[in-house]
Scaffold this active site. Structure first.
Site, PDB file in Angstrom:
ATOM      1  N   LYS A 121       0.855  -1.199   0.000  1.00  0.00           N
ATOM      2  CA  LYS A 121       0.000   0.000   0.000  1.00  0.00           C
ATOM      3  C   LYS A 121       0.886   1.243   0.000  1.00  0.00           C
ATOM      4  CE  LYS A 121      -3.728   2.206   2.662  1.00  0.00           C
ATOM      5  NZ  LYS A 121      -4.825   1.965   3.608  1.00  0.00           N
ATOM      6  N   ASP A 226     -13.442   4.476  10.173  1.00  0.00           N
ATOM      7  CA  ASP A 226     -13.797   4.377   8.753  1.00  0.00           C
ATOM      8  C   ASP A 226     -14.246   2.943   8.495  1.00  0.00           C
ATOM      9  OD1 ASP A 226     -14.168   5.366   6.220  1.00  0.00           O
ATOM     10  OD2 ASP A 226     -12.058   5.263   5.624  1.00  0.00           O
TER      11      ASP A 226
END
Ligand code: ADP
Ligand code: MG
Length: 455
Positions: A121, A226
């Site tokens: 990532k 989130d």
């Protein structure tokens, strides 16, 4: 963004030397004056300009001559520095296809020598909605020592630290493999984001598992912030894995209740709509208020539970404060009512992570700042062509020591240049002008020192 790692194979030692010099210069300058790059890189026969031209051609640096002649790293340049370090460490040897585009990240498959495929990532803070970016810019304007690269690095470090800590406490998260700069390598989850799943064998069980995770996180002192169908992966056996941690906060955050309720609400809404769940029936055992939602106040929370693990990954209290202030730029603009907005703005010292009593000291982890400075930067050689989907990046072991030396010597060179600038001992008027005066925010000595310290 296209990540053509082929270019990486053909970059020379001088290219990386200059690229690293630009990165070092960015600790004090948004745009690094060209002559400062030259002085840090101190190539034996000069020629920094020629190298910069090559880096520019490959879009690894960006040229800016609006205030003075200078360069900054692009995300691609930063990607290459991180990827090169990972390759030198033996974390992976090839980069494959892109498997995800997040709000503020790009995710690629990478594989190591054994052929094990993992996920890489690359954090890209700042790639958000215009409004959010604007509020972040406003924030950054008052914090000259911050820049996108610094914040993306913090996001990666935070994600890595939390993933490791959560894994150690038995949470279903990817295995955190390594991190460097803005890059996190983790195990590849064989599944799909829940948002792509149209049918489940046991939606009630999956729903309860997920709500159970939010509650268990809170018991461990944390809120995901989130937690939604984009950040929950599910495999063919309907096993759940949670991902994406840079925005997590402590349960003692002043907006903890709101964040917790929002996470819970997202899950309820999604399962209600997508799988037609009726919550009165399926959430009896976790139901403890009138609206059938788990209630934040009734959870026994242990704040500071993961402090030790987080500190061990090199994630400090200051890191948390910095990234939290940045993330909350979003909250202020987008998610909070006007009243809350006012009260947020009136706080001069926002503390995002009150109960995580992280060490102030940097740990010796290889993910910390100093660790970054002494990374190996070994020149990868041309790799053999293999899997057409992935790009091999074999490295030349013999160079390893040289590269450690390179980064050390560049860091030393940079310190020397900075010290000379502080004393105002530059003979060269071009250097003095561009570096001290045109460098904008770093024109006074104490500020330079402060910026150095805060990097
Ligand atoms: P962002 O912070 O930008 O939202 P995420 O961490 O949520 O980034 O990742 C974005 C997407 O990339 C996910 O929705 C998922 O599809 C994919 N992804 C992320 N991590 C992994 C992983 N470890 N294994 C497989 N896919 C992943
Ligand atoms: Mg995400």
């Amino acid at each position: 963004m296209k990540l053509d790692v082929d270019v990486l194979r053909y970059l020379s030692k001088d290219d990386f030397r200059v690229l690293t010099a630009v990165e070092m210069g960015m600790r004090n300058h948004e745009i690094v004056p060209s002559d400062l790059i030259g002085r840090i890189a101190s190539l034996k026969h000069g020629g920094t300009y020629k190298v910069l031209k090559n880096l520019l051609k490959h879009k690894l640096v960006h040229h800016d001559s609006s205030k003075y002649d200078g360069f900054r790293l692009t995300y691609l340049g930063y990607d290459f520095l991180a990827i090169k370090t990972m390759v030198n460490r033996g974390v992976f040897t090839a980069v494959g296809r892109q498997i995800g585009v997040g709000k503020e990240s790009d995710i690629f498959e990478v594989s190591n020598e054994d052929g094990t495929v993992m996920a890489m990532k690359l954090h890209r803070l700042g790639r958000t909605s215009f409004r959010a970016v604007k509020s972040k810019r406003d924030y950054l304007r008052h914090r000259s020592s911050f820049n996108w690269l610094y914040l993306s690095r913090l996001a990666a470090l935070k994600e890595f630290a939390f993933m490791k800590a959560l894994e150690e406490h038995g949470f279903p998260v990817p295995n955190a493999v390594d991190c460097n700069r803005h890059c996190v390598v983790m195990s590849l989850i064989q599944g799909y984001p829940l948002v792509q799943v149209k049918q489940l064998q046991n939606p009630e069980t999956v729903f309860e598992t997920i709500i159970g995770l939010v509650v268990r996180l809170a018991e461990h002192g944390l809120i995901h912030c989130d937690f939604n169908e984009f950040n929950i992966m599910i495999d063919d056996d309907e096993k759940v894995t949670m991902i994406d941690f840079p925005q997590m906060v402590s349960v003692s955050h002043r907006n903890a209740q709101m964040y917790f309720d929002r996470d819970i609400e997202c899950i309820f809404k999604f399962f209600g709509k997508r799988f037609n769940l009726s919550f009165e029936e399926c959430s009896d055992d976790i139901d403890d208020d009138e609206s059938s939602r788990p209630s934040f106040s009734s959870i026994t929370k242990t704040a500071g539970f993961l402090d030790k693990e987080l500190a061990a990954s090199g994630f400090t209290r200051k890191d948390e404060d910095d990234i939290q202030k940045f993330i909350e730029g979003d909250v202020e603009d987008d998610d909070v009512s006007d009243d809350e907005h006012d009260s947020e703005l009136s706080q001069t010292n926002i503390k995002g992570f009150d109960s995580l009593h992280l060490d102030q000291e940097e740990s010796t982890s290889r993910c910390n700042e100093e660790g970054q400075v002494v990374e190996n930067l070994q020149s990868p050689e041309v790799g053999q062509s293999g899997d057409p989907e992935s790009q091999n990046l074999s490295s030349n072991e013999g160079d390893e020591n040289d590269d450690t030396e390179l980064v050390k010597s560049l860091a030393k060179q940079r310190r020397r240049v900075m010290a000379a600038a502080r004393k105002g001992h530059h003979k060269n008027s071009t250097s003095r002008n561009s570096y001290k005066d045109k460098g904008g925010k770093s024109s006074n000595n104490s500020k330079i020192q402060k910026q150095l310290a805060s990097w």
